[in-house]
Enzyme design. Structure first.
Site, PDB file in Angstrom:
ATOM      1  N   LYS A   9       0.855  -1.197   0.000  1.00  0.00           N
ATOM      2  CA  LYS A   9       0.000   0.000   0.000  1.00  0.00           C
ATOM      3  C   LYS A   9       0.880   1.232   0.000  1.00  0.00           C
ATOM      4  O   LYS A   9       2.065   1.205   0.395  1.00  0.00           O
ATOM      5  CB  LYS A   9      -0.945   0.005   1.200  1.00  0.00           C
ATOM      6  CG  LYS A   9      -0.260   0.119   2.569  1.00  0.00           C
ATOM      7  CD  LYS A   9       0.127   1.526   2.985  1.00  0.00           C
ATOM      8  CE  LYS A   9       0.877   1.565   4.312  1.00  0.00           C
ATOM      9  NZ  LYS A   9       1.477   2.887   4.623  1.00  0.00           N
ATOM     10  N   LEU A  98       5.347   0.436   3.365  1.00  0.00           N
ATOM     11  CA  LEU A  98       4.463  -0.149   2.357  1.00  0.00           C
ATOM     12  C   LEU A  98       3.576  -1.258   2.922  1.00  0.00           C
ATOM     13  O   LEU A  98       2.867  -1.932   2.166  1.00  0.00           O
ATOM     14  CB  LEU A  98       5.296  -0.712   1.196  1.00  0.00           C
ATOM     15  CG  LEU A  98       6.133   0.320   0.431  1.00  0.00           C
ATOM     16  CD1 LEU A  98       7.032  -0.381  -0.590  1.00  0.00           C
ATOM     17  CD2 LEU A  98       5.246   1.338  -0.277  1.00  0.00           C
ATOM     18  N   GLY A 100       4.251  -4.205   4.137  1.00  0.00           N
ATOM     19  CA  GLY A 100       4.554  -5.550   3.665  1.00  0.00           C
ATOM     20  C   GLY A 100       4.228  -6.630   4.681  1.00  0.00           C
ATOM     21  O   GLY A 100       3.584  -7.634   4.362  1.00  0.00           O
ATOM     22  N   GLY A 101       4.641  -6.441   5.936  1.00  0.00           N
ATOM     23  CA  GLY A 101       4.370  -7.433   6.965  1.00  0.00           C
ATOM     24  C   GLY A 101       2.887  -7.557   7.260  1.00  0.00           C
ATOM     25  O   GLY A 101       2.357  -8.668   7.424  1.00  0.00           O
ATOM     26  N   SER A 102       2.198  -6.421   7.328  1.00  0.00           N
ATOM     27  CA  SER A 102       0.753  -6.437   7.573  1.00  0.00           C
ATOM     28  C   SER A 102       0.012  -7.114   6.429  1.00  0.00           C
ATOM     29  O   SER A 102      -0.953  -7.860   6.648  1.00  0.00           O
ATOM     30  CB  SER A 102       0.236  -5.009   7.746  1.00  0.00           C
ATOM     31  OG  SER A 102       0.775  -4.402   8.897  1.00  0.00           O
ATOM     32  N   ASP A 135      -2.554  -1.850  10.362  1.00  0.00           N
ATOM     33  CA  ASP A 135      -2.712  -1.854   8.911  1.00  0.00           C
ATOM     34  C   ASP A 135      -3.333  -3.144   8.384  1.00  0.00           C
ATOM     35  O   ASP A 135      -3.733  -3.212   7.220  1.00  0.00           O
ATOM     36  CB  ASP A 135      -1.354  -1.664   8.217  1.00  0.00           C
ATOM     37  CG  ASP A 135      -0.832  -0.242   8.329  1.00  0.00           C
ATOM     38  OD1 ASP A 135      -1.626   0.664   8.660  1.00  0.00           O
ATOM     39  OD2 ASP A 135       0.373  -0.034   8.092  1.00  0.00           O
TER      40      ASP A 135
END
Length: 293
Positions: A9, A98, A100-102, A135
């Site tokens: 995102k 961005l 990424g982990g979420s 997120d």
């Protein structure tokens, strides 16, 4: 084995309203999914273990990883005891603003819901994901949303605006917690920018959107990490286009209304710097599983 894509995102707006009594910050932001994605493969195991294999050696594969936390939480809520195999191909830079982990955690929740045919709704998965991170609920749905509260209270937006996104990755680790802690009361706002952005998206005003992008944390990150500010200045001098930061950074991005303009900007940047990626907006992803592989 099932495949789920975990989409990155960007923040089209990010305003911080106040520091909350629980230690978090109250935010108001417009979040947008883009087509840069991690790939998450899920399968049952013959034992009861949750095992994560991934292609990035510097990322933990134990309970510190949000993908593993998501699998643990899913089993807790559903009562399923079967083992889970997670194979993760990381393409989204880590700690880059961005999500990424979420997004990996959201993909695990969506994928396990399909793998075990538990029939949970996206809303139920989002409520579950909020226990992992602010997120994660957005990443369950994807697309576009105004996010409020800690980021978990969502107003989903369907709009016709399609833009191309040029991502530039500074090779710098930025601590989100440190950036939030560095915010001063003068950084808190009362007039948020999300409604203006949503109006431009709804009107498909591709010329206005890049100039309405707003991130109250950008100047804080630039002050703490001068190299990111220097890179942003270089990108702007090459593209002659507004340069923005996603989340607490350090990823920078430019928006382009056409693929031709995006390609021109991409080619110009690739001639003078590394880590440039061309992406674009994607819409609702909550029901977009990639099926069996």
């Amino acid at each position: 084995m099932l495949l789920e894509r975990a989409y990155a995102k960007i923040n089209l707006t990010l305003d911080v309203l106040r520091r909350r009594p629980d230690g978090y910050h109250e935010v108001d932001m417009v979040m947008q999914s883009i087509d840069l994605s991690d790939l998450v493969w899920l399968d049952c195991r013959s034992d009861s273990e949750i095992v994560l294999d991934l292609n990035a050696g510097h990322i933990p594969s134990d309970e510190r990883n949000l993908a593993v936390q998501a699998a643990m939480l899913f089993r807790k809520y559903t009562g399923i005891r079967a083992g889970v195999q997670i194979n993760l191909e990381k393409n989204i830079p880590v700690a880059a603003g961005l999500a990424g982990g979420s997004s990996d955690a959201a993909a695990v929740l969506r994928g396990l819901n399909r793998l075990f045919d538990t029939g949970l709704t996206s809303d139920e998965l989002a409520d579950m994901g909020a226990e992992i991170g602010s997120d994660v609920p957005f990443c369950i749905y994807g697309g576009t949303a105004i996010a409020r509260g800690r980021g978990e209270v969502l107003e989903r937006i369907a709009h016709p605006c399609h833009l191309y996104v040029l991502l530039i990755y500074p090779r710098v680790f930025v601590s989100t917690a440190d950036i939030y802690q560095a915010l001063q009361p003068t950084d808190f706002v009362t007039a948020v920018q999300s409604e203006r952005m949503v109006q431009a998206l709804m009107e498909q005003d591709v010329d206005a959107v890049p100039y309405l992008v707003h991130n109250v944390m950008q100047h804080v990150t630039f002050a703490a990490y001068p190299g990111v500010k220097q890179l942003a200045d270089k990108v702007e001098s090459v593209t002659r286009h507004p340069v923005h930061m996603s989340g607490s950074g350090p990823t920078l991005f430019c928006l382009a209304p056409t693929v031709q303009q995006a390609n021109r900007m991409y080619n110009a940047l690739r001639g003078v710097m590394r880590d440039v990626h061309l992406s674009h907006f994607v819409s609702n992803i909550s029901n977009s599983g990639d099926g069996e592989v």
